[in-house]
Design an enzyme around this catalytic site. Sequence first.
Site, PDB file in Angstrom:
ATOM      1  N   ARG A  94       0.811  -1.221   0.000  1.00 48.40           N
ATOM      2  CA  ARG A  94       0.000   0.000   0.000  1.00 48.40           C
ATOM      3  C   ARG A  94       0.847   1.274   0.000  1.00 48.40           C
ATOM      4  NH1 ARG A  94      -3.189  -3.596   3.428  1.00 48.40           N
ATOM      5  NH2 ARG A  94      -1.500  -3.337   4.906  1.00 48.40           N
ATOM      6  N   ILE A  95       1.797   1.363   0.951  1.00 42.80           N
ATOM      7  CA  ILE A  95       2.569   2.612   1.085  1.00 42.80           C
ATOM      8  C   ILE A  95       3.660   2.686   0.009  1.00 42.80           C
ATOM      9  CG2 ILE A  95       3.986   4.007   2.657  1.00 42.80           C
ATOM     10  CD1 ILE A  95       2.511   2.589   5.001  1.00 42.80           C
ATOM     11  N   THR A 122      10.921   4.354   6.368  1.00 47.18           N
ATOM     12  CA  THR A 122       9.763   4.931   7.077  1.00 47.18           C
ATOM     13  C   THR A 122       8.884   3.801   7.619  1.00 47.18           C
ATOM     14  OG1 THR A 122       8.563   5.025   4.971  1.00 47.18           O
ATOM     15  CG2 THR A 122       9.652   7.054   5.691  1.00 47.18           C
ATOM     16  N   ARG A 154       9.887   0.399   9.836  1.00 41.38           N
ATOM     17  CA  ARG A 154      10.223   0.092  11.230  1.00 41.38           C
ATOM     18  C   ARG A 154      11.739   0.138  11.372  1.00 41.38           C
ATOM     19  NH1 ARG A 154       5.741   1.136  12.301  1.00 41.38           N
ATOM     20  NH2 ARG A 154       4.159  -0.124  13.368  1.00 41.38           N
ATOM     21  N   GLU A 178      14.205   3.030  19.145  1.00 35.58           N
ATOM     22  CA  GLU A 178      13.448   4.268  19.322  1.00 35.58           C
ATOM     23  C   GLU A 178      13.153   4.445  20.799  1.00 35.58           C
ATOM     24  OE1 GLU A 178       9.914   4.460  16.873  1.00 35.58           O
ATOM     25  OE2 GLU A 178      11.087   4.161  15.056  1.00 35.58           O
ATOM     26  N   HIS A 223       9.458   9.262  14.009  1.00 34.59           N
ATOM     27  CA  HIS A 223       8.345   8.331  13.742  1.00 34.59           C
ATOM     28  C   HIS A 223       7.004   9.082  13.634  1.00 34.59           C
ATOM     29  CE1 HIS A 223       7.082   3.860  14.203  1.00 34.59           C
ATOM     30  NE2 HIS A 223       6.229   4.516  13.416  1.00 34.59           N
TER      31      HIS A 223
END
Length: 327
Positions: free
Chosen positions: A157-158, A237, A239, A268, A287
Site C-alpha cells: 500500500r505505502i 519509514t 520500522r 526508538e 516516527h
Amino acid sequence: MKKKILVSRQYPKAGIRLLEKENFHLTMWEKQRPMTPVELIEQAKTHHALLCTLTDRIDKDFFNQCAHLEIISQFAVGYDNIDIIQATHLGIPVGFTPDAMSEATADIAFGLMIAVARKMFFLHKTIINGQWGYFNPTGNLGVEIKNKTLGIFGLGRIGVKMAQRCKNAYDMDIIYHNQTRNKAAEKLLDATYVEFDDLLAQSDVLSVHCALTPKTKEIFNGPGFIKMKPSAIFINTARGPIHQEKDLTQAILSGDIWGAGLDVTNPEPMQPDNPLLSMENVCILPHVGSGTMEARNQMSVLAAMNIIEFYKNGKVPHIVNPKVLGS
Ligand code: GLV
C-alpha cells in the site's frame, strides 16, 4: 452487560466518539506516556477489549494474564508489538488500520528523499549555528533525483504511493523486491521485480516499506550496504529494526552510500547524541509517518469500527488474523 474497553492512549476524538455512541464502558489512559507492560496487564485484566498502539507491548507475558480478551484493536498499520501467533492461538481477533496512513507515510518518505539529496536538515542547522556566510558557488551541493532509479523494498500500500510520487515528479524507474510479486503494481508503475541483491546494487534511492518480521529484521546491514551505490540514498519509514543502525552509520561514514532519511530508528527513541544526527547527508524524524490530522482521524475511526463491528456482527473489517473468525 456493558463491554469494558481499555483505551491505551489519547486517540483522536473521531474514533472515540463512535465508541462512546455505542453501549461500551471506556477506560481511558490519560497520561501522555504509554503504560508500562505491568500497568497494561493490570488494566487489561479487568476489560473485555483493548484499543492499543505500537508502543504497547502485547507479548507472551501479556497473554499469560490477559487470555480472556475478546478483541484487540491496534491503532496502526504495523503490529509487530503484538504476538499474533499467541493471539491467534487464543482465538483473539486482532484488528489494525491499513490504508488510512498510506498517503501521509509516502509523503514523509518522499520528503525525506529530497531532504537528504539536498542536505536540508544539516543546512537548517548551519543557520541556527550562525554559519550562513556568503553564497558559495561550490559549497553545500546536493544531488538531483530526476530520472534516477527508485528501489522499493515492500511494494504494498505505502510503497505504491511512494513509487507513484517518484514517477510523477521525477520520472524515476521503479524496481522492487517483495516476498511475492505485485503484478498489479508492476502494471500501474511499469515496475520491475528484481532479486534483493539487484535491488541493493541498482537503486539510486532505496525506500523501505515492508513489515517488520523475523525475516526482515536487520535485513539492511553492513554486507548489504557495501553492495549499494556510493551515491545511494537509503530511506526507512517502516520500522527501525529493519536496518542495523551501527552498520548504517558506518556505511555513510565510509562512503558506501551517500546518505539516509529515517522516520524510524533502531532503537526508538533515538538518543540526541547519536552520530547520525550530526551527519550532513542524514535527515531524521521521530516516527511521524502517519502524523497528519486526516490520517490519524481515519486510523481512530477504523480502530473503533473494528471493535464496534465485532460486537455488533461478529466481523472485524480490518483483521490481521482472519482465521480466528473462521474466515
Ligand atoms: C505506524 O508506524 C503504523 O504502523 O501505523
